[in-house]
Write an enzyme that holds these catalytic residues in place. Structure first.
Site, PDB file in Angstrom:
ATOM      1  N   GLU A  49      18.232   0.235  18.635  1.00 26.70           N
ATOM      2  CA  GLU A  49      17.250   1.224  17.914  1.00 26.70           C
ATOM      3  C   GLU A  49      16.802   0.539  16.616  1.00 26.70           C
ATOM      4  O   GLU A  49      15.624   0.915  16.284  1.00 26.70           O
ATOM      5  CB  GLU A  49      18.125   2.533  17.486  1.00 26.70           C
ATOM      6  N   PHE A  61      30.618  15.583  19.218  1.00 30.60           N
ATOM      7  CA  PHE A  61      30.335  14.157  19.821  1.00 30.60           C
ATOM      8  C   PHE A  61      28.943  13.569  19.630  1.00 30.60           C
ATOM      9  O   PHE A  61      27.900  14.442  19.469  1.00 30.60           O
ATOM     10  CB  PHE A  61      30.309  14.459  21.300  1.00 30.60           C
ATOM     11  N   GLN A  62      28.915  12.663  18.931  1.00 26.28           N
ATOM     12  CA  GLN A  62      27.652  11.972  18.525  1.00 26.28           C
ATOM     13  C   GLN A  62      26.726  12.700  17.481  1.00 26.28           C
ATOM     14  O   GLN A  62      25.799  12.665  17.509  1.00 26.28           O
ATOM     15  CB  GLN A  62      26.889  11.407  19.728  1.00 26.28           C
ATOM     16  N   LYS A 100      19.435  19.399  20.285  1.00 24.36           N
ATOM     17  CA  LYS A 100      19.047  19.361  21.663  1.00 24.36           C
ATOM     18  C   LYS A 100      18.708  20.800  22.196  1.00 24.36           C
ATOM     19  O   LYS A 100      17.765  21.125  23.059  1.00 24.36           O
ATOM     20  CB  LYS A 100      20.357  18.990  22.491  1.00 24.36           C
ATOM     21  N   MET A 151      17.627 -20.044   3.020  1.00 24.12           N
ATOM     22  CA  MET A 151      17.169 -19.647   1.970  1.00 24.12           C
ATOM     23  C   MET A 151      18.637 -19.367   1.090  1.00 24.12           C
ATOM     24  O   MET A 151      18.611 -19.557  -0.278  1.00 24.12           O
ATOM     25  CB  MET A 151      16.554 -18.213   2.097  1.00 24.12           C
TER      26      MET A 151
HETATM   27  C1  LIG Z   1      12.559 -14.116   0.599  1.00 25.51           C
HETATM   28  C2  LIG Z   1      11.406 -13.224  -0.139  1.00 25.51           C
HETATM   29  C3  LIG Z   1      10.808 -13.844  -0.964  1.00 25.51           C
HETATM   30  C4  LIG Z   1       9.836 -13.129  -1.556  1.00 25.51           C
HETATM   31  N1  LIG Z   1       8.807 -13.566  -2.406  1.00 25.51           N
HETATM   32  C5  LIG Z   1       7.732 -13.111  -3.023  1.00 25.51           C
HETATM   33  C6  LIG Z   1       6.901 -14.004  -3.817  1.00 25.51           C
HETATM   34  O1  LIG Z   1       6.974 -15.189  -4.256  1.00 25.51           O
HETATM   35  N2  LIG Z   1       5.721 -13.287  -4.237  1.00 25.51           N
HETATM   36  C7  LIG Z   1       5.536 -11.789  -3.677  1.00 25.51           C
HETATM   37  O2  LIG Z   1       4.364 -11.468  -3.879  1.00 25.51           O
HETATM   38  N3  LIG Z   1       6.481 -11.257  -2.920  1.00 25.51           N
HETATM   39  C8  LIG Z   1       7.468 -11.871  -2.548  1.00 25.51           C
HETATM   40  N4  LIG Z   1       8.443 -11.089  -1.665  1.00 25.51           N
HETATM   41  C9  LIG Z   1       8.027  -9.747  -1.382  1.00 25.51           C
HETATM   42  C10 LIG Z   1       8.347  -8.750  -2.601  1.00 25.51           C
HETATM   43  O3  LIG Z   1       9.837  -8.479  -2.245  1.00 25.51           O
HETATM   44  C11 LIG Z   1       7.605  -7.450  -2.394  1.00 25.51           C
HETATM   45  O4  LIG Z   1       7.703  -6.954  -1.109  1.00 25.51           O
HETATM   46  C12 LIG Z   1       6.214  -7.592  -2.690  1.00 25.51           C
HETATM   47  O5  LIG Z   1       5.864  -8.315  -3.657  1.00 25.51           O
HETATM   48  C13 LIG Z   1       5.538  -6.323  -2.849  1.00 25.51           C
HETATM   49  O6  LIG Z   1       4.253  -6.230  -2.647  1.00 25.51           O
HETATM   50  P1  LIG Z   1       3.209  -5.198  -3.260  1.00 25.51           P
HETATM   51  O7  LIG Z   1       3.327  -5.500  -4.877  1.00 25.51           O
HETATM   52  O8  LIG Z   1       1.814  -5.655  -2.806  1.00 25.51           O
HETATM   53  O9  LIG Z   1       3.436  -3.918  -2.848  1.00 25.51           O
HETATM   54  P2  LIG Z   1       3.725  -3.022  -1.599  1.00 25.51           P
HETATM   55  O10 LIG Z   1       5.212  -2.909  -1.328  1.00 25.51           O
HETATM   56  O11 LIG Z   1       2.861  -3.539  -0.463  1.00 25.51           O
HETATM   57  O12 LIG Z   1       3.269  -1.595  -2.182  1.00 25.51           O
HETATM   58  C14 LIG Z   1       1.962  -1.145  -2.211  1.00 25.51           C
HETATM   59  C15 LIG Z   1       1.782  -0.699  -3.419  1.00 25.51           C
HETATM   60  O13 LIG Z   1       0.293  -0.212  -3.300  1.00 25.51           O
HETATM   61  C16 LIG Z   1       0.512   1.409  -3.582  1.00 25.51           C
HETATM   62  N5  LIG Z   1      -0.389   2.099  -2.313  1.00 25.51           N
HETATM   63  C17 LIG Z   1      -0.076   2.199  -0.992  1.00 25.51           C
HETATM   64  N6  LIG Z   1      -1.228   2.823  -0.613  1.00 25.51           N
HETATM   65  C18 LIG Z   1      -2.306   2.769  -1.628  1.00 25.51           C
HETATM   66  C19 LIG Z   1      -3.494   3.203  -1.532  1.00 25.51           C
HETATM   67  N7  LIG Z   1      -4.023   3.894  -0.196  1.00 25.51           N
HETATM   68  N8  LIG Z   1      -4.263   3.499  -2.713  1.00 25.51           N
HETATM   69  C20 LIG Z   1      -3.551   2.745  -3.744  1.00 25.51           C
HETATM   70  N9  LIG Z   1      -2.419   2.424  -3.755  1.00 25.51           N
HETATM   71  C21 LIG Z   1      -1.692   2.356  -2.679  1.00 25.51           C
HETATM   72  C22 LIG Z   1       2.016   1.760  -3.366  1.00 25.51           C
HETATM   73  O14 LIG Z   1       2.049   2.924  -3.907  1.00 25.51           O
HETATM   74  C23 LIG Z   1       2.481   0.657  -3.959  1.00 25.51           C
HETATM   75  O15 LIG Z   1       2.773   0.627  -5.281  1.00 25.51           O
HETATM   76  C24 LIG Z   1       9.528 -11.590  -1.302  1.00 25.51           C
HETATM   77  C25 LIG Z   1      10.172 -11.122  -0.149  1.00 25.51           C
HETATM   78  C26 LIG Z   1      11.257 -11.825   0.190  1.00 25.51           C
HETATM   79  C27 LIG Z   1      12.139 -11.269   1.435  1.00 25.51           C
HETATM   80  C1  LIG Z   2      20.161  -8.635   7.663  1.00 23.90           C
HETATM   81  C2  LIG Z   2      19.983  -9.310   6.292  1.00 23.90           C
HETATM   82  N1  LIG Z   2      21.293 -10.138   6.017  1.00 23.90           N
HETATM   83  C3  LIG Z   2      21.252 -11.111   4.885  1.00 23.90           C
HETATM   84  C4  LIG Z   2      20.196 -11.324   4.496  1.00 23.90           C
HETATM   85  C5  LIG Z   2      20.190 -12.579   3.164  1.00 23.90           C
HETATM   86  N2  LIG Z   2      19.420 -13.546   3.498  1.00 23.90           N
HETATM   87  C6  LIG Z   2      18.354 -13.833   3.123  1.00 23.90           C
HETATM   88  S1  LIG Z   2      17.373 -15.153   4.104  1.00 23.90           S
HETATM   89  C7  LIG Z   2      18.991 -15.487   4.775  1.00 23.90           C
HETATM   90  C8  LIG Z   2      18.851 -16.720   5.488  1.00 23.90           C
HETATM   91  C9  LIG Z   2      17.969 -16.760   6.730  1.00 23.90           C
HETATM   92  O1  LIG Z   2      18.341 -17.677   7.588  1.00 23.90           O
HETATM   93  P1  LIG Z   2      17.488 -18.144   8.574  1.00 23.90           P
HETATM   94  O2  LIG Z   2      16.795 -17.022   9.511  1.00 23.90           O
HETATM   95  O3  LIG Z   2      17.658 -19.786   9.412  1.00 23.90           O
HETATM   96  O4  LIG Z   2      15.879 -18.764   7.750  1.00 23.90           O
HETATM   97  P2  LIG Z   2      15.755 -19.832   6.813  1.00 23.90           P
HETATM   98  O5  LIG Z   2      16.027 -19.514   5.679  1.00 23.90           O
HETATM   99  O6  LIG Z   2      16.946 -21.045   7.221  1.00 23.90           O
HETATM  100  O7  LIG Z   2      14.305 -20.320   6.957  1.00 23.90           O
HETATM  101  C10 LIG Z   2      20.038 -14.756   4.635  1.00 23.90           C
HETATM  102  C11 LIG Z   2      21.308 -14.684   5.102  1.00 23.90           C
HETATM  103  C12 LIG Z   2      19.218 -10.940   4.649  1.00 23.90           C
HETATM  104  N3  LIG Z   2      17.598 -11.152   4.105  1.00 23.90           N
HETATM  105  N4  LIG Z   2      18.918  -9.979   5.722  1.00 23.90           N
END
Ligand SMILES: Cc1cc2nc3c(=O)[nH]c(=O)nc-3n(C[C@H](O)[C@H](O)[C@H](O)COP(=O)(O)OP(=O)(O)OC[C@H]3O[C@@H](n4cnc5c(N)ncnc54)[C@H](O)[C@@H]3O)c2cc1C
Ligand SMILES: Cc1ncc(C[n+]2csc(CCOP(=O)(O)OP(=O)(O)O)c2C)c(N)n1
Ligand SMILES: [Mg+2]
Lengths: 172, 587
Positions: free
Chosen positions: B54, B116-117, B166, B484
């Site tokens: 799911e 159940f469930q 249901k 990471m």
């Molecule tokens: C490992 C990892 C590393 C990351 N590193 C980075 C990084 O280096 N740089 C980075 O930027 N991010 C990074 N992120 C992502 C970060 O965590 C956020 O998800 C991201 O920065 C959010 O993007 P955003 O500000 O565009 O907002 P979003 O999450 O896309 O939110 C959209 C915003 O726009 C608004 N909005 C929505 N619809 C409308 C509309 N029609 N009109 C006006 N406003 C609207 C919403 O209210 C919200 O405030 C990383 C994520 C991971 C998992």
């Molecule tokens: C469901 C979940 N569990 C744990 C984490 C924490 N986490 C972030 S990156 C990462 C490693 C991912 O490993 P891999 O898919 O091999 O990617 P790599 O960083 O090696 O490119 C982990 C464990 C997460 N982001 N999501």
């Protein structure tokens, strides 16, 4: 601590008009607990049966930025019609009701009655050795009353929490 | 009117979904939803994609929604079906993805009895949905479905759950059409306040060191906003950056693009954000991954913030000109105001700002030392990008280093071709998301850039790919590490690699074959191009297991708790910049 900034926290009373539907209170409370906001008091009751609306009054405290967040987050909930900051948007009347049970005999009993009179509390139940007082007022007045009753045999308190309404002609 | 009464709940549900234009639903059956499945069996307008878990159904619906701009639709059973969906719902919530998720529920008479469930699905999903409903009366059903779609796709989009006992699915009731549904309290504000927009426009005209900062909200807003964002870039000549979620909102090939902002953004984007005097944040939310240390974030700028969600404004960063409204509407007004008032940018100041920026650009912050022996992960993405760009691929990712390299080295000229889990950072997102996009675009090249660990979190969807004949290409950057995590341990925990190495991984080529797909392993840089071509040209799903240099880290990096001007540029910087204690507690 390297000069960390601690902006001032303020107490705000917020009125929220919501659809009276299951789960709406859980949404509001979940929002506060999930986001780490503070609830000092919360009251809720239906206020317009025909429109199926309830009014929630929340007393919270936080910095100006947090209070703005709280209002924005509340407004974002789908069943919320209106959010009004009664503290910020002008003078409001706030009231709370408390039922206060005091047990005692002799001098203490007389003293409790005297104080109840000063605070305009009503006696709503009495036995030979107890009273239940009903007091209405601002929360600080109720706090003061309860403090005074403490040494006089206070055994139980039930408070409604704050309800509030803006002064003047305007509805919410 | 008795003829209005002759539909049962399941029929009403399908009728409402059809009226909402739903073409595909991603789902998994179970006891509580059997009446709905029975109805699905009897018709052939609605396509059901049977997933293998799911969680994957929800990510697939996200991939479908993000690549098309439509509302994704999910159907799962009660109890474990709905709890399995929770991660996907929160993922959709944090990345503002429109979705309606239908969950089965025990009959109303049993609710609360630990039947159940049974799960308290509305309770569990309340904090991870935009809204949710429990339908107790079949006569509310059609209205609730129409309302749910409206809530999911308007304002700030998000997931909506409808919990369906249901007995409500078998009870007979009335259908109501879309037109009759109007919401009393939920009315998103799309038009921005004109005075504020005028104020913003004059501030932009007076700017000496401006920057535009585009986020996912531009893409959420729709095609009009996407076009207007490019117009604004052209009209002003301002440099611009994008968040991870905003990639593709304005073409990356535009010369004014400074690259991504934030923790793993470019040197020039981050220094421009730090040093600007006017920042225009458009549909982005000042996420901590973008701002770094908030007290040191862009200290000398006036900030304009366009966002449809008032709670995004002044949440992390206080702004000077907040504009609540839809990006498309606000940019339209802003450009009109700009032209009507005959506003002009300060050309001279802008030229000098561009000279400063070009200086930062010349550092070439994404440069890396390539190798003839080992495949560098950056090189792998570069080659993938070069060899596929003519086909305009949709790229999904999992979460980790590979995701960041994909963001840095693949370039997005088209919106909705980049599917990544930003806010929740959900490993296991990529494969089902790619699958959902492939369902929407069966003839397009869809690539999931994966880590060898993330891919295993929803690897079972290989079977769905086979069953539905979906030709998703899985491009694994295999470093044998939770890369990471290993990177953070190297930078923050003295190189003690606690539980971030996995000794055992499946043979991905055999795994592909076990699922009826094809696969190949490659570990020599010289063979990479041929391997990528084989992946693209082989019909059907394909896993390319790219063995990469395990020691590579993602740079630049702003360590957690640091400011934009405290960036680590490469391995040379690591030793000199031990992270602060404040940073250690941050994620
Ligand atoms: C490992 C990892 C590393 C990351 N590193 C980075 C990084 O280096 N740089 C980075 O930027 N991010 C990074 N992120 C992502 C970060 O965590 C956020 O998800 C991201 O920065 C959010 O993007 P955003 O500000 O565009 O907002 P979003 O999450 O896309 O939110 C959209 C915003 O726009 C608004 N909005 C929505 N619809 C409308 C509309 N029609 N009109 C006006 N406003 C609207 C919403 O209210 C919200 O405030 C990383 C994520 C991971 C998992
Ligand atoms: C469901 C979940 N569990 C744990 C984490 C924490 N986490 C972030 S990156 C990462 C490693 C991912 O490993 P891999 O898919 O091999 O990617 P790599 O960083 O090696 O490119 C982990 C464990 C997460 N982001 N999501
Ligand atoms: Mg890895």
């Amino acid at each position: 601590m390297t000069g960390k900034h601690h902006p001032h926290k303020h107490r705000h009373t917020i009125a929220v008009l919501v659809d009276n539907e299951p789960g709406v209170l859980a949404r509001v409370i979940g929002l506060f607990s999930g986001r780490g906001y503070n609830i000092e008091s919360l009251t809720v009751a239906e206020v317009a049966a025909r429109e199926n609306l309830s009014r929630i009054t929340i007393v919270t405290s936080g910095t100006a930025q947090i209070v703005e967040q709280i209002k924005a987050q509340l407004s974002r909930l789908v069943p919320v019609h209106k959010v009004v900051d009664l503290t910020k948007d002008g003078p409001a009347v706030e009231r709370e009701l408390a039922l206060v049970k005091v047990v005692g005999i002799g001098e203490k009993r007389v003293e409790s009655l005297r104080i109840a009179d000063i605070f305009r509390a009503r006696t709503v139940d009495a036995t030979n050795e107890s009273f239940v007082f009903e007091i209405v007022g601002r929360s600080d007045k109720i706090d003061a009353f309860i403090n005074l009753m403490e040494p006089l045999g206070l055994v139980d308190v039930s408070r409604t929490g704050v309800v509030a309404i803006a002064r003047g002609t305007q509805p919410l | 009117m008795s003829h209005d009464h002759d539909l049962n709940g399941a029929e009403i549900l399908l009728k409402a979904l059809t009226e909402q234009g739903v073409e595909v639903v991603f789902g998994y059956p179970g006891g509580a939803v059997l009446p709905i499945y029975d109805e699905i069996f009897k018709q052939n307008r609605l396509r059901h994609i049977l997933v293998r878990h799911e969680q994957a159904a929800v990510h697939a619906a996200e991939g479908y929604a993000r690549s098309t701009g439509k509302v994704g639709c999910v159907l799962v059973t009660s109890g474990p079906g709905s709890t399995n969906a929770v991660t996907g719902l929160l993922d959709a919530m944090l990345d503002s993805t429109p979705m309606v998720c239908l969950t089965g529920q025990v009959p109303t008479s049993l609710i609360g009895n630990d039947a159940f469930q049974e799960a308290d699905t509305t309770g569990i999903t309340r904090p991870c949905t935009k809204h949710n409903y429990l339908v107790k009366d079949v006569n509310d059903l059609a209205r609730v479905v129409h309302e749910a779609f409206y809530v999911a796709k308007t304002g700030r989009p998000g997931p909506v759950v409808i919990d369906l006992p249901k007995d409500v699915m078998t009870a007979k009731g009335k259908y109501v059409g879309i037109g009759k549904v109007r919401h009393k309290s939920y009315i998103p504000k799309v038009k921005g306040d004109l005075e504020r927009i005028e104020e913003a426009a004059s501030l932009m005209a007076s700017a000496k060191k401006p920057i535009l900062y585009f986020g996912g909200g531009v893409i959420n807003s729709g095609n009009a906003a996407i076009d207007l964002a490019s117009k604004l870039v052209k009209l002003t000549g301002f440099p611009f950056t994008q968040t991870l979620m905003g990639l593709g909102s304005v073409p990356a090939s535009n010369p004014q693009f400074l690259g991504m902002v934030g923790m793993h953004g470019t040197y020039e984007a981050n220094l421009a954000m730090h040093g600007c005097d006017v920042m225009v944040c458009i549909g982005a939310r000042f996420d901590d991954r973008v701002t770094g240390k908030t007290s040191a974030f862009s200290p000398h700028s006036k900030k304009i913030h366009i966002d449809i969600d008032p709670s995004s404004i002044n949440k992390n960063i206080m702004v000077d000109v907040p504009i609540v409204g839809d990006v498309g509407h606000v940019l339209e007004d802003m450009i009109r105001v700009w032209k009507a008032k005959q506003l002009h940018v300060d050309e001279k100041a802008l030229k000098s700002w561009w000279r400063t920026i070009d200086g930062w650009r010349s550092k070439d912050c994404l440069r890396y030392a390539n190798s003839k022996k080992l495949i560098k992960p950056q090189y792998a993405i570069e080659r993938l990008y070069e060899l596929t760009k003519d086909r305009d691929p949709i790229i999904a990712t999992e979460v980790g280093q590979h995701q960041m390299w994909a963001a840095q080295f693949a370039k997005f000229d088209v919106a909705r071709h980049w599917l990544t889990s930003g806010g929740l950072g959900t490993m296991g997102f990529g494969l089902p998301a790619a699958m959902g996009a492939q369902v929407a675009f069966p003839d397009k090249l869809v690539v999931n850039i994966a880590g060898e660990s993330s891919i295993q979190m929803n690897i079972q969807e290989m079977a769905t790919l086979a069953q539905e004949r979906l030709a998703v290409k899985i491009f694994i950057l295999n470093n044998q590490y939770l890369g990471m995590v290993r990177q953070w341990q190297e930078l923050l925990h003295g190189g003690r690699y606690a539980e971030s190495h996995m000794d055992v991984h499946p043979d991905f080529v055999k795994l592909a074959e076990a699922y009826g797909a094809k696969g190949r392993r490659v570990d020599k840089p010289a063979e990479l191009d041929a391997a990528i071509m084989e992946m693209i040209e082989t019909p059907g799903a394909f896993i390319l297991d790219v063995r990469t240099d395990a020691s590579e880290n993602v740079f630049p990096m702003i360590p957690a708790g640091a400011a934009h001007n405290e960036m680590l540029m490469g391995p040379e910087d690591e030793a000199e910049n031990p992270s602060s204690e404040d940073g250690m507690v941050l994620v």
